[in-house]
Write an enzyme that holds these catalytic residues in place. Structure first.
Site, PDB file in Angstrom:
ATOM      1  N   PRO A 158      23.751  48.673 -26.472  1.00  0.00           N
ATOM      2  CA  PRO A 158      25.137  49.046 -26.819  1.00  0.00           C
ATOM      3  C   PRO A 158      25.754  48.000 -27.752  1.00  0.00           C
ATOM      4  CG  PRO A 158      24.757  49.123 -24.440  1.00  0.00           C
ATOM      5  CD  PRO A 158      23.580  48.422 -25.025  1.00  0.00           C
TER       6      PRO A 158
ATOM      7  N   ASP B  48     -11.701  36.752 -19.221  1.00  0.00           N
ATOM      8  CA  ASP B  48     -11.260  35.391 -18.913  1.00  0.00           C
ATOM      9  C   ASP B  48     -10.512  35.348 -17.583  1.00  0.00           C
ATOM     10  OD1 ASP B  48     -10.581  32.558 -19.667  1.00  0.00           O
ATOM     11  OD2 ASP B  48      -8.561  33.383 -19.640  1.00  0.00           O
TER      12      ASP B  48
ATOM     13  N   GLY C  81     -16.409  25.879 -19.788  1.00  0.00           N
ATOM     14  CA  GLY C  81     -16.304  25.882 -18.330  1.00  0.00           C
ATOM     15  C   GLY C  81     -17.480  26.535 -17.648  1.00  0.00           C
TER      16      GLY C  81
ATOM     17  N   THR D 127     -22.000  22.290 -18.600  1.00  0.00           N
ATOM     18  CA  THR D 127     -22.455  23.644 -18.918  1.00  0.00           C
ATOM     19  C   THR D 127     -23.943  23.640 -19.241  1.00  0.00           C
ATOM     20  OG1 THR D 127     -20.282  24.272 -19.783  1.00  0.00           O
ATOM     21  CG2 THR D 127     -22.161  25.587 -20.488  1.00  0.00           C
TER      22      THR D 127
ATOM     23  N   HIS E 107      -6.368  24.404 -25.920  1.00  0.00           N
ATOM     24  CA  HIS E 107      -5.621  23.729 -24.868  1.00  0.00           C
ATOM     25  C   HIS E 107      -4.194  24.264 -24.783  1.00  0.00           C
ATOM     26  CE1 HIS E 107      -8.510  20.154 -25.647  1.00  0.00           C
ATOM     27  NE2 HIS E 107      -9.013  20.980 -24.754  1.00  0.00           N
TER      28      HIS E 107
ATOM     29  N   VAL F  19      -7.250   6.309 -40.507  1.00  0.00           N
ATOM     30  CA  VAL F  19      -7.327   7.762 -40.362  1.00  0.00           C
ATOM     31  C   VAL F  19      -8.326   8.307 -41.390  1.00  0.00           C
ATOM     32  CG1 VAL F  19      -6.048   9.929 -40.433  1.00  0.00           C
ATOM     33  CG2 VAL F  19      -4.952   7.857 -39.542  1.00  0.00           C
TER      34      VAL F  19
END
Length: 1091
Positions: free
Chosen positions: A107, A256, A308, A347, A750, A776
């Site tokens: 609305p 997963d 994993g 693994t 991650h 670096v």
């Protein structure tokens, strides 16, 4: 990923459902998709027909007003027309181009500009921040500069007074201020309760009568679903605008969710030429970075990871999904598949590669047609076998397959694939498979190593003079060293493989005692678990209660927590109650962020260091390692982790920590200590916590930092470099430099790897680190070279003096692992050929159980697989089922049923009662099936006439098995026999033995009408006819099945159904203990005792 964006409609639904009544106006909205039926929509939301409306896309698009993507003050027809003009049309938003497919209608709320406000709540490591400004709307401008801010620490309770004092300074006192304060408090309470990570409302309209939520953007902590599911309901997480959600992505997401492993897939460019299949969250980012840095960004098709320890079947499904997408259409230059990864910690590389190989073989034709080239680089447990499998399949696929191990830099295959580097013909690498030790030799090995150390002491390293004096004056209690040579740990969880790995590491480091003191596992009673210390077996206690473990092992100061994401919080909170614990490693990934932040707060209050969550842990060579860190023994030896070096590193990624071990060991004198702080958004300890520890340790001469996109922790390192708090040389690199090259937002492996601002990008961080004095490299590909360059400088300055290498004691290999590697063989204790439960799906004689069900094999078909290892024709399986039906029961009076009933009434369980009945089956009861089959078939095979057979049995004084019945006779035939006989005569190809038995019946019934062919007889002879004449068996197989008791198995299986029925019947009737009546027993006592 933890923080996931939700649609505006979802966010408003959550607020509408869960906010207290009266704090704001109800959220009215209607969601529109391409499938929406507008008439039904109007019926469901009548206000659409009566009020002015606002319509806009609901696809995570920011600044819709400035993009002209809002229609204001229209009616339903206008809204429908506006949506129709844009539905499924391309829309450019920034660099992203996508199709508009989802809209929201609300609305229209007439209001004045001065009634608009802005409120935003967002979470960070230390707590939550609320931003508020009394001026909201599309032209709000720089929120950070305008908004008032209220910071709340974890677990702080927000009060209305705080809100008024800190946020509503520019809102006049009165009803508007009261309503705004009440709303913000309720909103924040709900924000915490429902695990939001971000919530923005702009504009928020505040009138003297009510509060109205107009535009809303929000993110939820998806890992908190198990806590919030009842209040959330089903939440849909749409992809970022510009990237459609493909069914293949949904399939992998579902895979997963059902797996303890991590399987991620994001399609960036379905028509791209470069496809990746990368193991590990950190490694997957680095491969994407390298592809983009080498100019492959426009052709990069996907981002994803598998990690994993997924099973072979899960890896097969993952690989099959990628290959399905990859081979949909060809590319004129052919396509590239990069199967990459770092050095795995736990693994089994060979197992995962077997799944990939299955998929490659399945898609062989399409891979050849598409001119696909495959580049493989992997290492870790059993990687030698995995690489061998890949090389073997490469020879048969008919396409180029280039395979490399840890002798090759992790990302070197990318430059090979893109033609930037020559492909070597044969990899030249060290082979570290196992060290074996003869029984009893471990003590000698330890002594030998110790003697060598005593005779040839390693030169003392020269102390660094480059550090200014003030840097040495630090409060050591805040920068404690976490691990030492005598560190003892308690393990939460029954992680026997990880514990054995720790003990093997201890042994190869020449520790005098194991580092594992005890294990805690609440699901079993106190007991001891057997492990190896070298060749010797030792016992490690396992406790049900953590308090018992702490009390009995006061020297343990580390707890390694392998609890699941659902229980890791509670077990860690329990651990923090014990002052002896100084360090906790939390391995689980996916702990809700609110719980993680509470853990961090409690740990800081108690001075406890937390490593993790979402980590493999850390390692201090020569001293201690956490769980699976460092991988198998071959990698520990390869990377020289059994003794300390001079370089200490900190990383987010657990998988990449092992790669750093490899890089550092090849370019320096080795690792002194390394920690993976964890991939979640809020790791328990930060980069700086560990870098300062390393910096203030005189044994550490050089630092390495592997950061990543997302978060701002790396800027603390920049500040420390600028103010000279860190003066030792540091080599740093932040992964995720490719993020800015994608047109839409990509969440990397991650949870914390996603930039929410320019400052959080990897490119910005790398520049800031370089500007602050860190070394670096140009790319991760050159990280090793930069580390070597800095190390050589320290050598030349004399700051590092390499120590003499001392060979470590050899560690025996576990039998199971040696067998996995194919180094030994042993005869199996059992053999089976009927079923196999080892794969993803149970197999019956090679046939998947799903196929057994889908093809409707039934009981007869199942028996044909399990008993005969083949599918029998339908008439044969029907015959088997008929046999089971007619032998199922014969009343309660027969010996087997009687025994079962008596046993049941004695209170015994089902199995005991069933067995008591089955034990009566033999020659006198139930054994006639086998006997009849043997007698009739032997007579038939000898060529005896039916009369000769009858006479021969009479002369021997033997009964003919399968002939005779107590009640039935020639004049009162057994209908069961008639039914089976008619079926067999009609359906079987031929019935010579049944015909022979019927001729015998004619002879026996001529003498006595009840000497008929009974059920046992007709089943026995018909079964032989089936075996001999169905075409499914050889004659030898048919004879063997008769001789080993197969036919009697039908009676045992069938009658078991009846016995179970009698058991259930007696229980249902609640029959008591049975006692046989005296008057049914004839008591006959010996006469000489009668007097």
């Amino acid at each position: 990923m933890s923080a996931k964006a939700i649609r505006e409609a979802t966010g408003k639904a959550l607020l509408q459902k869960n906010l207290p009544a009266g704090v704001c106006a109800p959220c009215r909205y209607a969601a529109v998709t391409e499938d929406t039926q507008w008439d039904a929509l109007a019926t469901q939301h009548p206000w659409l027909l009566t009020e002015k409306l606002v319509v806009k896309p609901d696809q995570l698009i920011k600044r819709r007003g400035k993009l002209g993507l809002i229609k204001v003050g229209t009616d339903l027809a206008g809204a429908r027309a506006w949506v129709g003009e844009r539905m499924n049309k391309d829309q450019k938003v920034g660099k992203a181009v996508g199709k508009l497919r989802t809209f929201i209608i609300e609305p229209f709320l007439p209001h004045e500009q001065k009634e608009e406000a802005y409120v935003c709540i967002y979470s960070h490591r230390g707590g939550d921040t609320i931003l508020f400004t009394h001026e909201g709307g599309v032209d709000i401008g720089d929120v950070d500069a305008k908004a008032l801010k209220l910071d709340l620490e974890i677990e702080d309770q927000l009060s209305v007074e705080q809100i008024k004092e800190k946020l509503l300074v520019h809102v006049e006192s009165g009803p508007r201020k009261e309503k705004a304060a009440a709303f913000i408090k309720a909103l924040y309470d709900l924000y915490v309760e429902l695990c939001f990570t971000y919530l923005e409302i702009n504009p928020l309209v505040i009138t003297s009568d009510n509060v109205y939520i107009l535009d809303l953007a929000a993110k939820l902590d998806a890992t908190a679903e198990f806590m919030c599911k009842t209040k959330w309901g089903d939440v849909d997480y749409p992809p970022p605008f510009g990237r459609d959600a493909l069914p293949e992505e949904a399939f992998i997401a579902d895979l997963d969710a059902k797996s303890g492993s991590s399987l991620k897939l994001t399609i960036l460019n379905e028509k791209g030429r470069i496809w990746t299949m990368v193991a590990g969250g950190g490694a997957s980012v680095i491969y994407a970075d390298t592809i983009c840095e080498l100019g492959g960004a426009p052709e990069l098709a996907n981002y994803g990871e598998y990690s994993g320890a997924p099973s072979e079947q899960q890896t097969y499904e993952y690989a099959k999904t990628i290959l399905t997408l990859m081979t949909k259409e060809n590319h004129p230059d052919g396509k590239i598949l990069i199967i990459g990864g770092g050095i795995a910690n736990f693994t089994n590389v060979a197992a995962t590669f077997k799944g990939i190989v299955r998929a490659l073989q399945q898609y062989q034709a399409k891979l050849i047609e598409g001119k696909v080239s495959i580049f493989v680089r992997r290492a870790g447990p059993n990687y030698q076998e995995g690489l061998r499998i890949m090389r073997e399949v490469g020879k048969t696929l008919g396409i180029p397959v280039h395979v490399f191990g840890n002798e090759t830099h992790m990302t070197a295959i990318v430059s090979m694939a893109l033609g930037k580097r020559q492909i070597p013909t044969e990899p030249t690498g060290e082979s570290h498979t196992a060290n074996f030790l003869l029984p009893g030799g471990q003590n000698a090995a330890v002594m030998k190593a110790q003697d060598a150390s005593d005779q040839s002491p390693r030169p003392t390293r020269k102390a660094s003079t480059s550090e200014p004096e003030p840097a040495k004056k630090v409060v050591q209690k805040e920068l404690k060293q976490l691990f030492h040579k005598d560190t003892k740990a308690i393990i939460w969880g029954m992680q026997t493989r990880a514990v054995q790995g720790m003990l093997d590491f201890d042994f190869v480091c020449s520790r005098s005692e194991p580092s594992v003191s005890a294990m805690v596992y609440p699901f079993t009673g106190d007991h001891k678990q057997k492990f190896y210390w070298g060749h010797k077996e030792i016992l490690i206690p396992v406790y049900k209660n953590m308090a018992d473990a702490m009390k009995k092992h006061p020297d343990a100061d580390v707890l390694i927590n392998f609890a699941s994401l659902r229980s890791a919080y509670d077990s860690t909170i329990e651990t923090l109650a014990f002052p002896q614990i100084r360090t906790i490693a939390i391995i689980a990934e996916g702990i809700p962020e609110n719980l993680t932040r509470i853990l961090i707060k409690r740990a800081n209050e108690k001075g406890v260091s937390i490593i993790g969550p979402a980590t493999v842990g850390g390692i201090k060579p020569g001293c201690f390692k956490i769980g699976n860190t460092g991988g198998m023994m071959d990698n520990i030896l390869h990377s020289k982790l059994y003794r300390p070096g001079s370089v200490a590193y900190v990383s987010r990624s657990g998988g990449m920590s092992n790669e750093l071990n490899n890089i550092i060991s090849h370019n320096t004198d080795g690792v002194y200590e390394g920690v993976a702080i964890g991939g979640d958004r809020y790791p328990g300890t930060t980069f700086m916590d560990h870098l300062l520890r390393y910096h203030d340790n005189p044994e550490v001469k050089m630092l390495v930092l592997l950061g990543e996109v997302g978060g701002v922790e790396e800027y603390e390192v920049c500040q420390a470099l600028q103010n000279k708090r860190i003066t030792k040389p540091i080599v740093a690199w932040c992964i995720g430099t490719c993020a800015g090259m994608f047109s839409s937002e990509v969440q990397f492996g991650h949870a914390g790897a996603c930039a929410n601002a320019e400052r959080e990008t990897a490119v910005a961080k790398n520049k800031a680190l370089a500007d602050s004095g860190a070394k670096v490299p140009v790319s991760f590909d050159e990280l090793g070279e930069m580390i070597h360059f800095v190390y050589r400088g320290l050598l030349e300055e004399g700051i590092i003096v390499p120590k003499e290498e001392v060979p470590p004691p050899t560690v025996p290999m576990d039998y199971n692992w040696a067998r996995e590697l194919g180094l030994i063989r042993k005869p199996a204790s059992f053999m089976t050929s009927i079923s196999d439960e080892r794969g993803q799906e149970l197999l019956y004689a090679g046939m998947p159980i799903s196929a057994v069900l889908e093809q409707g094999l039934g009981i007869g078909g199942t028996l044909s697989l399990l008993w005969f290892q083949r599918r029998l024709p339908p008439y044969a399986t029907t015959f088997l089922e008929m046999c089971l039906m007619v032998t199922a029961d014969h009343g309660p009076a027969v010996s087997g049923a009687h025994n079962t009933i008596v046993c049941t009434r004695a209170g015994k369980d089902l199995v005991s009662s069933l067995v008591s009945g089955l034990l009566t089956i033999g020659d006198r009861f139930g054994g006639a099936l086998d006997g009849a089959a043997r007698q009739f078939s032997e007579a038939f095979d000898k060529g005896l006439l039916p009369m000769e057979f009858v006479n021969d049995m009479r002369k021997k004084g033997q009964l003919i098995m399968g002939i005779g019945h107590r009640v039935k006779s020639l004049n009162n035939p057994d209908k069961r026999v008639e039914i089976i006989k008619n079926f067999v005569k009609q359906e079987f190809p031929c019935t010579p033995l049944l015909d022979y038995a019927l001729e015998v019946e004619k002879i026996t019934t001529s003498k006595k009408p009840n000497l008929i062919l009974n059920v046992d007889g007709v089943i026995g002879v018909s079964f032989v006819d089936l075996l001999r004449n169905s075409g499914s068996f050889t004659r030898e197989e048919a004879e063997e099945y008769v001789n080993i008791g197969t036919i009697n198995g039908l009676f045992v299986l069938g009658r078991s159904m009846g016995f179970i029925g009698h058991y259930l019947d007696q229980k249902r009737l609640k029959q008591g203990l049975y006692r046989h009546p005296w008057d049914d027993i004839s008591y006959v006592m010996p006469e000489h005792y009668a007097s």
